[in-house]
Structures are given as C-alpha cells and as structure tokens.
Motif scaffolding. Sequence first.
Motif, short mmCIF file in Angstrom:
data_model
loop_
_atom_site.label_atom_id
_atom_site.label_comp_id
_atom_site.label_asym_id
_atom_site.label_seq_id
_atom_site.Cartn_x
_atom_site.Cartn_y
_atom_site.Cartn_z
N PHE A 29 0.81 -1.22 0.00
CA PHE A 29 0.00 0.00 0.00
C PHE A 29 0.84 1.27 0.00
O PHE A 29 0.41 2.31 -0.50
CB PHE A 29 -0.95 0.02 1.21
N LEU A 39 -3.76 0.21 -8.43
CA LEU A 39 -5.11 0.76 -8.54
C LEU A 39 -5.10 2.21 -9.04
O LEU A 39 -6.14 2.86 -9.10
CB LEU A 39 -5.81 0.69 -7.17
N GLU A 72 -3.27 -7.18 4.86
CA GLU A 72 -4.24 -7.66 3.88
C GLU A 72 -3.49 -8.46 2.83
O GLU A 72 -2.44 -8.02 2.34
CB GLU A 72 -4.97 -6.48 3.21
N THR A 158 -6.08 2.06 4.65
CA THR A 158 -6.41 3.45 4.42
C THR A 158 -7.60 3.81 5.30
O THR A 158 -8.40 2.95 5.65
CB THR A 158 -6.76 3.75 2.94
N CYS A 162 -9.77 0.02 4.92
CA CYS A 162 -9.55 -1.03 5.94
C CYS A 162 -9.65 -0.53 7.37
O CYS A 162 -10.08 -1.28 8.26
CB CYS A 162 -8.21 -1.71 5.67
N TYR A 187 -5.43 7.61 0.14
CA TYR A 187 -4.99 8.12 -1.16
C TYR A 187 -5.81 9.35 -1.56
O TYR A 187 -5.49 10.03 -2.52
CB TYR A 187 -5.15 7.04 -2.24
N1 TIU Z 1 -7.48 0.66 -1.78
C1 TIU Z 1 -7.53 1.09 -0.54
O1 TIU Z 1 -7.72 2.28 -0.25
N2 TIU Z 1 -7.34 0.22 0.49
C2 TIU Z 1 -7.26 -1.14 0.41
O2 TIU Z 1 -7.47 -1.76 -0.62
N3 TIU Z 1 -6.90 -1.81 1.56
C3 TIU Z 1 -6.65 -1.17 2.77
O3 TIU Z 1 -7.18 -0.10 3.06
N4 TIU Z 1 -5.78 -1.75 3.60
#
Ligand code: TIU
Length: 228
Positions: A29, A39, A72, A158, A162, A187
């Motif tokens: 992450f 992503l 995760e 995040t 999560c 993000y």
């Molecule tokens: N994509 C995103 O913001 N988070 C996740 O996919 N996993 C977690 O937040 N750990």
Amino acid sequence: MISLSAHPEAIDLDLSRSALVIIDMQRDFLEPGGFGASLGNDVSLLRSAIAPCQTLLAAARALGMLVIHTREGHLPDLSDAPPAKVMRGKPELRIGSLGPMGRILIRGEPGHGIIPELAPIKGEIIIDKPGKGAFYRTELGDVLKEQRIENLLVCGVTTEVCVHTTVREGNDRGYRCIVISDACASYFPEFHRVALAMVSAQGGIFGWVSDSAAVVAALSSEHSVSMS
Ligand code: TIU
C-alpha cells in the motif's frame, strides 16, 4: 485508567484492556509497484501516517500494551480471494499478478510485508486478513477475547477502507474503537477527512477520534490530557 481527549468526547480507558491495532502498513500500500499503485493511486500520500504510527508503537511498547499488526493479502492459490475482488482493473495488475515486489497482495511476497519503519517485534501479534476488515475470516476476535481487550486504538491505512471496515466490525462486536487521526491516511485526503468525521458524528456512531499526540501524552502520564 486514563482519560483520553477525543471527539465527540473524552473517553476513559483501562490500558490493560486496550490494544494498539495497526492496519495494513504494508509495502503493497505504501511503496511504488504494489497493490495501491496498481489501482492508480499516488502511494506517497500514505507516508504521513508513518511517523505518528512509529510514535504510537514506541509508546505502546514502552507500556507493554498489546500490539496487533494486520496485513491484507491472499494465499498464493487465491482460494481466499473471491473473483469479485480479483477481477477488477487491468488484468496485468490484478491481485496475484507479478509486480516489482513479487505477486501483488499475496502472502509471503516482499510487497505483502509490513514496511521496515513499523516492523513487528517478538511478542506482537500479526493478523493476516483476506478482506478489508480485520475481523472477517481471522483469529482477531479470539485473540482479543483471550487477552480480555475492550478498547482498540486503531491506526494505519487506508482511513476509509480497511481502517473504517475494521472499526465498523469492532464497534458491532462491542469494542470501543478510537481512531488515531494523524496515524491514518488515505490516497484521497478528502476521504480521510470525511471518514474521520463519520466515525465521531452522531455522538460517536462508530467510535471516537483522537490523535497521536493526545494518545502518547495520555499513555506516558496516565493523566487526563487535552487535544490541541
Ligand atoms: N485501496 C484502498 O484504499 N485500500 C485497500 O485496498 N486496503 C486497505 O485499506 N488496507
């Protein structure tokens, strides 16, 4: 017993019944080439959470408070990864695809590891989770019961994914969940802000929001502290 300044109101905590839960501070992450980057995210936005998490971790270790790290990720054969989760985004960048830190979001790969700044030490618990929430298909509930934990100080990434999912799961299971605002990150800065507001709104509908300075002061003095 300490009184921790928080929103919507201060909360009394028995530290022997409290755990620090650090959510998914993994290379996947926070570093380029991992799941977060696949992503389309700017992973540098999560780095603001590192120093506050380090501060919380040091304070918890100094007190001997239970520390739980979560990660995760999925089994190499993806048997714990539902197609609905895997089959998204560009095929070459999906969960299980090979990236610069190994297969994306797969247990045991370099990218799945916790960032070195927050590396777990002996005696700390690591929970591997296939979902966004730390309770879903994990032993977390049993660990907390066994350790007689009632309060969760939650940080990590995040905020709106999560951290939020875990706090919602924990809240429904009867845990007092305190989200440490500056030790979480997203993000999407706007999502971070709003996710925190959602926790403490409506009288603290899912929990409480505090910050690392308030927690560290409370832990070190064991006296009532006020947030700036
Ligand atoms: N994509 C995103 O913001 N988070 C996740 O996919 N996993 C977690 O937040 N750990």
